[in-house]
Design a protein around this motif. Structure first.
Motif, short mmCIF file in Angstrom:
data_model
loop_
_atom_site.label_atom_id
_atom_site.label_comp_id
_atom_site.label_asym_id
_atom_site.label_seq_id
_atom_site.Cartn_x
_atom_site.Cartn_y
_atom_site.Cartn_z
N PRO A 91 4.92 7.10 2.72
CA PRO A 91 4.18 5.96 2.18
C PRO A 91 3.73 4.96 3.23
O PRO A 91 2.78 4.20 3.01
CB PRO A 91 5.19 5.33 1.20
N SER A 92 4.40 4.95 4.40
CA SER A 92 4.03 4.00 5.44
C SER A 92 2.67 4.33 6.06
O SER A 92 2.08 3.50 6.76
CB SER A 92 5.10 3.98 6.54
N LEU A 93 2.16 5.54 5.78
CA LEU A 93 0.85 5.92 6.32
C LEU A 93 -0.29 5.23 5.58
O LEU A 93 -1.41 5.16 6.09
CB LEU A 93 0.67 7.44 6.22
N PHE A 94 0.01 4.72 4.38
CA PHE A 94 -1.03 4.11 3.56
C PHE A 94 -0.96 2.59 3.58
O PHE A 94 0.13 2.01 3.52
CB PHE A 94 -0.91 4.59 2.10
N ALA A 95 -2.13 1.95 3.63
CA ALA A 95 -2.18 0.50 3.54
C ALA A 95 -1.90 0.05 2.11
O ALA A 95 -1.55 -1.10 1.85
CB ALA A 95 -3.54 -0.02 4.00
N GLY A 96 -2.04 0.99 1.17
CA GLY A 96 -1.78 0.69 -0.23
C GLY A 96 -2.51 1.67 -1.12
O GLY A 96 -3.04 2.68 -0.65
N ALA A 97 -2.52 1.36 -2.40
CA ALA A 97 -3.22 2.20 -3.38
C ALA A 97 -3.89 1.30 -4.40
O ALA A 97 -3.38 0.23 -4.74
CB ALA A 97 -2.24 3.14 -4.08
N ILE A 98 -5.05 1.73 -4.85
CA ILE A 98 -5.71 1.05 -5.96
C ILE A 98 -6.10 2.14 -6.96
O ILE A 98 -6.73 3.12 -6.61
CB ILE A 98 -6.94 0.23 -5.49
N THR A 99 -5.63 1.97 -8.19
CA THR A 99 -5.87 2.97 -9.22
C THR A 99 -6.60 2.35 -10.40
O THR A 99 -6.61 1.13 -10.58
CB THR A 99 -4.55 3.56 -9.73
N SER A 100 -7.18 3.21 -11.22
CA SER A 100 -7.83 2.73 -12.44
C SER A 100 -6.80 2.06 -13.34
O SER A 100 -7.10 1.05 -13.99
CB SER A 100 -8.48 3.90 -13.18
N GLY A 101 -5.59 2.62 -13.37
CA GLY A 101 -4.54 2.03 -14.18
C GLY A 101 -4.15 0.64 -13.69
O GLY A 101 -3.89 -0.26 -14.50
N GLU A 102 -4.13 0.45 -12.38
CA GLU A 102 -3.80 -0.85 -11.82
C GLU A 102 -4.89 -1.87 -12.14
O GLU A 102 -4.60 -3.00 -12.54
CB GLU A 102 -3.62 -0.73 -10.30
#
Length: 315
Positions: A91-102
């Motif tokens: 998970p540290s490889l990602f700056a974050g996530a943005i999903t339709s659910g979010e």
């Protein structure tokens, strides 16, 4: 080295794209500071990572690229990161996530958008058989079964109908569509928290909420699409890592959702042919190279034009 020749099969019906055998060439291009990565069909198939996906992320990270998962999943962003971790991704490889659910959760919670502010608090909840009310926490919504009592429809899944108790009643697509027909006569709006029509699940295609939403529009219903191809989700991703469209590239396997959305947001894109369109392109094995004329024809069909085309998310 990657093959960077322009696609000779491309015609005047759409922009030229470049074919690549791997991401190395793009990763060494300094202009891409942010990478917006779809998950299903690009990084994993819902069951396990695709060959080379994890090592490709690790190599991409060494270039200083900011990587954001941008997904039409109806799950919250935190749940998406948790799932990626369980599949073996760091998970540290990602700056974050943005999903339709979010996004859906944020808009229903804040109610600072005029369209959402006008929605009531009671909803018909279409969900997954194993999810229940998991995405409704903190929203102050009342789940109802009776269409007469509903202010709107909230579509998270295609397998069940949410109950007031928080439990679910398993229901097939035909049953859910019958409810939609009733809702359409009452002119009840729909919020779809996953605009995908289908998704890749271990090489098979599963029906997603976007299919219900498309059906509802055909019935004359009003739908708010919360995710790709709407540029709202790309703008959220750019805001998350403070970059402009010119510094970004989106990687996805759906022409209608990932690539068309990137086109709308003014972002360059890389189309992975081995995902959701593999069968349409006549591909049988992982990493198989698609016929360029077939890719061009499919791009014209969906009116979605990638900047680059790759068989898989590999270095």
């Amino acid at each position: 080295m990657a093959n960077c020749s322009a696609a000779s099969a491309a015609s005047s019906t759409g922009p030229l794209f470049q074919t690549l055998t791997g991401l190395q060439h793009l990763a060494q291009t300094p202009r891409f500071k942010a990478w917006f990565l779809d998950q299903f069909g690009v990084l994993h198939d819902g069951k396990q990572p695709y060959p080379g996906a994890i090592s490709t992320l690790e190599k991409l990270a060494t270039t200083g690229a900011k990587m954001v998962i941008i997904s039409n999943s109806s799950r919250r962003a935190s749940a998406t990161i948790k799932r990626m971790t369980s599949l073996g991704f760091d998970p540290s490889l990602f700056a974050g996530a943005i999903t339709s659910g979010e996004l859906t959760h944020q808009y229903l919670q804040r109610r600072d958008d005029a369209w959402f502010a006008a929605l009531g608090r009671s909803c018909i909840h279409m969900t997954w058989s194993d999810r229940g009310a998991i995405s409704l926490e903190g929203l102050g919504l009342q789940v109802v079964e009776n269409v007469e009592e509903a202010d709107f429809i909230l579509a998270h899944g295609t397998e069940a109908l949410g109950l007031p108790s928080g439990a679910v009643r398993p229901m097939n697509l035909e049953g859910l569509e019958k409810i939609l027909e009733h809702c359409a006569t009452k002119r009840i709006p729909m919020v779809v928290a996953n605009p995908d029509f289908v998704t890749v699940e271990a090489r098979a295609l599963s029906i997603m909420p976007g299919t219900l939403a498309a059906k509802y529009e055909k019935l004359g219903g009003e739908v708010k699409w919360m995710g790709k191809p709407d540029k709202i989700i790309y703008e959220s991703a750019m805001g998350m890592v403070s970059v402009d469209a010119s510094d970004s590239i989106a990687v996805g396997d759906s022409l209608h959702h990932d690539i068309k959305g990137a086109n709308a947001a003014g972002i360059q894109s890389a189309f992975i042919t081995g995902g959701i369109h593999a069968t349409e392109l006549g591909l049988d094995t992982f990493g198989e190279v698609a016929d360029l004329s077939s890719v061009q024809a499919l791009a014209s069909k969906y009116d979605a034009y990638p900047t680059f085309v790759l068989p898989s998310f590999t270095w």
